[in-house]
Design a protein around this motif. Structure first.
Motif, mmCIF file in Angstrom:
data_model
loop_
_atom_site.group_PDB
_atom_site.id
_atom_site.type_symbol
_atom_site.label_atom_id
_atom_site.label_comp_id
_atom_site.label_asym_id
_atom_site.label_seq_id
_atom_site.Cartn_x
_atom_site.Cartn_y
_atom_site.Cartn_z
ATOM 1 N N ARG A 57 -58.984 54.483 11.892
ATOM 2 C CA ARG A 57 -59.656 53.671 10.861
ATOM 3 C C ARG A 57 -59.509 54.286 9.480
ATOM 4 O O ARG A 57 -59.374 55.493 9.307
ATOM 5 C CB ARG A 57 -61.121 53.458 11.226
ATOM 6 N N PHE A 58 -59.550 53.399 8.478
ATOM 7 C CA PHE A 58 -59.637 53.828 7.083
ATOM 8 C C PHE A 58 -60.982 53.311 6.607
ATOM 9 O O PHE A 58 -61.310 52.145 6.820
ATOM 10 C CB PHE A 58 -58.473 53.232 6.277
ATOM 11 N N ALA A 59 -61.777 54.196 6.004
ATOM 12 C CA ALA A 59 -63.176 53.833 5.731
ATOM 13 C C ALA A 59 -63.580 54.151 4.286
ATOM 14 O O ALA A 59 -64.372 55.060 4.032
ATOM 15 C CB ALA A 59 -64.079 54.591 6.713
ATOM 16 N N LEU A 80 -59.175 58.382 16.878
ATOM 17 C CA LEU A 80 -58.546 59.334 15.954
ATOM 18 C C LEU A 80 -59.134 59.155 14.562
ATOM 19 O O LEU A 80 -59.057 58.066 13.985
ATOM 20 C CB LEU A 80 -57.031 59.110 15.877
ATOM 21 N N ILE A 81 -59.718 60.228 14.033
ATOM 22 C CA ILE A 81 -60.244 60.178 12.675
ATOM 23 C C ILE A 81 -59.340 61.018 11.792
ATOM 24 O O ILE A 81 -59.272 62.239 11.924
ATOM 25 C CB ILE A 81 -61.697 60.703 12.623
ATOM 26 N N SER A 82 -58.594 60.326 10.942
ATOM 27 C CA SER A 82 -57.749 61.026 9.987
ATOM 28 C C SER A 82 -58.331 60.744 8.616
ATOM 29 O O SER A 82 -58.563 59.597 8.250
ATOM 30 C CB SER A 82 -56.315 60.508 10.089
ATOM 31 N N PRO A 99 -64.013 62.077 19.024
ATOM 32 C CA PRO A 99 -62.628 61.656 18.798
ATOM 33 C C PRO A 99 -61.734 62.847 18.441
ATOM 34 O O PRO A 99 -62.220 63.951 18.248
ATOM 35 C CB PRO A 99 -62.735 60.710 17.592
ATOM 36 N N ALA A 100 -60.433 62.578 18.354
ATOM 37 C CA ALA A 100 -59.509 63.577 17.811
ATOM 38 C C ALA A 100 -59.606 63.505 16.284
ATOM 39 O O ALA A 100 -59.896 62.437 15.731
ATOM 40 C CB ALA A 100 -58.095 63.250 18.268
ATOM 41 N N TYR A 101 -59.372 64.628 15.639
ATOM 42 C CA TYR A 101 -59.458 64.669 14.174
ATOM 43 C C TYR A 101 -58.154 65.164 13.577
ATOM 44 O O TYR A 101 -57.442 65.978 14.186
ATOM 45 C CB TYR A 101 -60.586 65.597 13.724
ATOM 46 N N ALA A 102 -57.860 64.682 12.380
ATOM 47 C CA ALA A 102 -56.700 65.160 11.623
ATOM 48 C C ALA A 102 -57.082 65.092 10.146
ATOM 49 O O ALA A 102 -56.981 64.034 9.523
ATOM 50 C CB ALA A 102 -55.483 64.296 11.920
ATOM 51 N N HIS A 103 -57.577 66.206 9.627
ATOM 52 C CA HIS A 103 -57.952 66.234 8.196
ATOM 53 C C HIS A 103 -56.712 66.641 7.401
ATOM 54 O O HIS A 103 -56.221 67.754 7.535
ATOM 55 C CB HIS A 103 -59.098 67.218 7.969
#
Ligand code: GLU
Length: 293
Positions: free
Chosen positions: A8-10, A217-219, A243-247
């Motif tokens: 998602r884009f938030a 997936l939270i990027s 969730p998986a994260y990718a900062h």
């Protein structure tokens, strides 16, 4: 049926999008696109009625479409879901994890100054805990008298209830992360989860919605990496999935500063009126324009 990545884009509609947002949205869209059955969600985080404006929401949708992005519908607008966030707050309240805080910003600063300073957390000075020890009757009396208050999370009590320490989460760029009660106490303290003009905070709503929408997936930009420690605590309290994260890296502006709306980074609209094409924007942020045609 194959279930792919749900990403998602938030964005928060507090200003116009800049190329840093294009990078975030683009990364997220590509990840969903590369995953069979993947979904790319768009969520408008417009809970703060004092800063968000409908014209910015409209501009966000238009700019993203101009860039060639396509997202799943319907778009979730957080301002239409306050009852759900209220229910989550009620759950925490019933578990004795929230308390009303009547302190004004000025009082907090005065208290901190009198104490010779306060430790700094991820979001600024840590709240000294003044209202945590008020009696039940004093709280009731002040609420009944109409005093404005915020709801704070009693972080020590929350850590105690969450159990299962240390909590972990994984970031694709930053590796395995470990969350401890000490990190949450010194990094956040008793943070505000709701206030009069903003009936639910970013931290609560974002974690709630990612769980509700099945985001896997939270990027997002790496400026939000510390916040994820707190989100991990909320997940543990509510039993929500992790969730998986990718900062990802943040873009810098021409002066080398991190691009931010509040620093008046040049918006996508400005670049567009100056003649920039979507392909030029994608190339500028380091993504392949061909992926968005
Ligand atoms: N709404 C937040 C912002 O615009 C981002 C939330 C997130 O990606 O977790 O900064």
């Amino acid at each position: 049926m194959q279930s792919g990545i749900v990403s998602r884009f938030a964005p928060s509609p507090t200003g116009f999008l800049h190329p840093g947002h294009a990078l975030s949205a683009g990364i997220v869209a590509l990840r969903a696109q590369a995953s069979p059955g993947g979904r790319f969600l768009l969520r408008i985080e417009d809970i703060d009625g004092t800063r968000c404006r409908p014209e910015y929401t409209a501009a966000i949708l238009e700019d993203l479409a101009w860039l060639g992005l396509r997202w799943d519908t319907p778009v979730r607008h957080q301002s239409q879901h306050f009852a759900e966030y209220r229910a989550a707050l009620d759950t925490l309240e019933a578990r004795g994890l929230l308390y009303p805080c009547f302190c004004t910003r000025k009082q907090i600063l005065a208290e901190i100054a009198a104490a010779g300073g306060a430790p700094h957390g991820f979001d600024g000075a840590i709240y000294p805990g003044t209202c945590r020890s008020l009696s039940h009757s004093e709280r009731q009396a002040r609420i009944a008298a109409g005093e404005a208050y915020a709801l704070r999370l009693d972080i020590a009590a929350a850590c105690q209830q969450a159990g299962g320490w240390p909590l972990g989460w994984h970031d694709e760029h930053h590796g395995p992360q470990t969350v401890t009660p000490a990190l949450l106490t010194t990094g956040f303290g008793d943070i505000v989860l709701a206030r009069k003009e903003t009936p639910a905070s970013y931290h609560l709503c974002v974690t709630h919605d990612d769980a509700l929408q099945g985001v896997t997936l939270i990027s997002r930009g790496e400026d939000l990496l510390p916040a994820t420690h707190l989100h991990r605590l909320l997940q543990a309290l509510f039993g929500w999935p992790v969730p998986a994260y990718a900062h990802h890296r943040l873009l810098a502006d021409a002066g080398g500063e991190r691009m931010a709306k509040r620093r008046n980074a040049q918006s996508l609209r400005d670049l567009r009126s100056a003649g920039a094409t979507p392909a030029e924007i994608w190339t500028g942020v380091g993504l392949d324009p061909a992926a968005f045609r």
